[in-house]
Write an enzyme that holds these catalytic residues in place. Sequence first.
Site, PDB file in Angstrom:
ATOM      1  N   GLU A 127      41.781  66.668 133.047  1.00 20.02           N
ATOM      2  CA  GLU A 127      41.795  66.486 131.588  1.00 20.02           C
ATOM      3  C   GLU A 127      42.216  65.094 131.134  1.00 20.02           C
ATOM      4  OE1 GLU A 127      44.231  69.745 130.197  1.00 20.02           O
ATOM      5  OE2 GLU A 127      42.835  71.240 130.962  1.00 20.02           O
ATOM      6  N   ASP A 237      35.859  81.300 130.817  1.00 17.50           N
ATOM      7  CA  ASP A 237      36.118  82.441 129.926  1.00 17.50           C
ATOM      8  C   ASP A 237      35.316  82.204 128.651  1.00 17.50           C
ATOM      9  OD1 ASP A 237      37.837  80.512 128.673  1.00 17.50           O
ATOM     10  OD2 ASP A 237      39.626  81.479 129.449  1.00 17.50           O
TER      11      ASP A 237
HETATM   12  O1  G3I Z   1      56.980  80.924 133.534  1.00 16.61           O
HETATM   13  C1  G3I Z   1      57.477  80.895 132.198  1.00 16.61           C
HETATM   14  C2  G3I Z   1      58.425  82.022 131.978  1.00 16.61           C
HETATM   15  O2  G3I Z   1      59.533  81.884 132.825  1.00 16.61           O
HETATM   16  C3  G3I Z   1      58.840  82.040 130.507  1.00 16.61           C
HETATM   17  O3  G3I Z   1      59.632  83.146 130.257  1.00 16.61           O
HETATM   18  C4  G3I Z   1      57.627  82.080 129.619  1.00 16.61           C
HETATM   19  C5  G3I Z   1      57.986  82.012 128.141  1.00 16.61           C
HETATM   20  O4  G3I Z   1      56.979  81.434 127.378  1.00 16.61           O
HETATM   21  O5  G3I Z   1      56.806  80.982 129.906  1.00 16.61           O
HETATM   22  C6  G3I Z   1      56.324  80.991 131.246  1.00 16.61           C
HETATM   23  O6  G3I Z   1      55.505  79.878 131.472  1.00 16.61           O
HETATM   24  C7  G3I Z   1      54.245  79.931 130.850  1.00 16.61           C
HETATM   25  C8  G3I Z   1      53.173  79.877 131.953  1.00 16.61           C
HETATM   26  O7  G3I Z   1      51.908  79.775 131.377  1.00 16.61           O
HETATM   27  C9  G3I Z   1      53.209  81.099 132.854  1.00 16.61           C
HETATM   28  O8  G3I Z   1      52.905  82.243 132.118  1.00 16.61           O
HETATM   29  C10 G3I Z   1      54.115  78.748 129.931  1.00 16.61           C
HETATM   30  O9  G3I Z   1      54.982  78.893 128.840  1.00 16.61           O
HETATM   31  C11 G3I Z   1      52.708  78.614 129.437  1.00 16.61           C
HETATM   32  O10 G3I Z   1      52.575  77.374 128.738  1.00 16.61           O
HETATM   33  C12 G3I Z   1      51.742  78.589 130.617  1.00 16.61           C
HETATM   34  O11 G3I Z   1      50.440  78.523 130.102  1.00 16.61           O
HETATM   35  C13 G3I Z   1      49.460  78.092 131.025  1.00 16.61           C
HETATM   36  C14 G3I Z   1      48.785  76.840 130.518  1.00 16.61           C
HETATM   37  O12 G3I Z   1      47.742  76.473 131.406  1.00 16.61           O
HETATM   38  C15 G3I Z   1      49.772  75.704 130.399  1.00 16.61           C
HETATM   39  O13 G3I Z   1      49.144  74.482 130.180  1.00 16.61           O
HETATM   40  C16 G3I Z   1      48.445  79.214 131.185  1.00 16.61           C
HETATM   41  O14 G3I Z   1      49.067  80.334 131.841  1.00 16.61           O
HETATM   42  C17 G3I Z   1      47.263  78.727 132.008  1.00 16.61           C
HETATM   43  O15 G3I Z   1      46.226  79.698 131.966  1.00 16.61           O
HETATM   44  C18 G3I Z   1      46.716  77.430 131.451  1.00 16.61           C
HETATM   45  O16 G3I Z   1      45.671  76.985 132.268  1.00 16.61           O
HETATM   46  C19 G3I Z   1      45.013  75.792 131.843  1.00 16.61           C
HETATM   47  C20 G3I Z   1      44.563  75.064 133.073  1.00 16.61           C
HETATM   48  O17 G3I Z   1      45.653  74.827 133.942  1.00 16.61           O
HETATM   49  C21 G3I Z   1      43.902  73.748 132.726  1.00 16.61           C
HETATM   50  N1  G3I Z   1      42.824  73.958 131.768  1.00 16.61           N
HETATM   51  C22 G3I Z   1      43.154  74.719 130.585  1.00 16.61           C
HETATM   52  C23 G3I Z   1      43.782  76.048 130.959  1.00 16.61           C
HETATM   53  C24 G3I Z   1      44.071  76.878 129.725  1.00 16.61           C
HETATM   54  O18 G3I Z   1      45.033  76.262 128.907  1.00 16.61           O
END
Ligand code: G3I
Length: 302
Positions: A127, A237
């Site tokens: 990105e 998706d």
């Molecule tokens: O692990 C913590 C947990 O301990 C906490 O309690 C919770 C509270 O919000 O957060 C958890 O972390 C989250 C993590 O996902 C695991 O669930 C983060 O806040 C959250 O920001 C994170 O989101 C991920 C996101 O990337 C972050 O940039 C998504 O799961 C994931 O699907 C998404 O994937 C990205 C690709 O890597 C790159 N392209 C876009 C795609 C979608 O955004």
Amino acid sequence: ESTLGAAAAQSGRYFGVAIASGRLNDSVYTSIASREFNSVTAENEMKIDATQPQRGQFNFTAGDRVYNWAVQNGKQVRGHTLAWHSQQPGWMQSLNGSELRRAMNDHITGVMTHYRGKIVEWDVVNEAFADGGSGARRDSNLQRSGNDWIEVAFRTARAVDPAAKLCYNDYNVENWNSAKTQAMYSMVRDFKQRGVPIDCVGFQAHFNEGNPYNSNFRTTLQSFAALGVDVSVTELDIQGASPTTFANVTNDCLAVARCVGITVWGVRDSDSWRSQHTPLLFNNNGSKKPAYDAVLNALNGG
Ligand code: G3I
């Protein structure tokens, strides 16, 4: 064939899924994932904040959990992701310039050394381009460390694990007519001309109202492949999960010899980062949706 992975394998391709380590104790989730897919991407567990939470202290606990589950279930693994503006641990967010450049290279080296010989393809850089019509690089601490940060990342990665395919990965780059797609194309063409080691380009393919599917996605895939790189759909998706659109994306990949596989970004709608979009192939109960049948049919040549 009766599963996505086996159907894709008929043409030498994979059909993969993003796996979240926190779901691996959910037997509905794991039974679908192990039955249907033959490639795995860790949804978050191999990212920078997960693998190097403190500078110089690598932690592969969660990444290995996903990796080991994949291998024990006979799947190949895509690595995601090494150099990215997002999900940087706090210590990295505060770095700049040559210090950040050093940290980026150390990070690539540390993670790729741990997984050396085990990862088929790595999203080395994720990105790096800005949204909108500028075609510019995205502003970030990495970009401010010097415009050459992307090629440096690729050269470092090649030196650490020469067997891994090295990918550039981005979103909203599926439409051939968008400035972001063209900027990425120019970079890849330049890298190939100058011998920067890049092997593949990943199209995330998060389709929604803001980034609708367009049939020129096939032109995009073909155009990048013609530069001499593999292409893949890395995070598919689709808002609403239209069966027609899922089939179109599948057929676009099948139409391009160098499109090596498709990965969907989660198992059930309830596992999705955008669950309210119901964008995946399985519903919250783990039942196959119409989009599943459309994809399987396309993979089977239908
Ligand atoms: O692990 C913590 C947990 O301990 C906490 O309690 C919770 C509270 O919000 O957060 C958890 O972390 C989250 C993590 O996902 C695991 O669930 C983060 O806040 C959250 O920001 C994170 O989101 C991920 C996101 O990337 C972050 O940039 C998504 O799961 C994931 O699907 C998404 O994937 C990205 C690709 O890597 C790159 N392209 C876009 C795609 C979608 O955004």
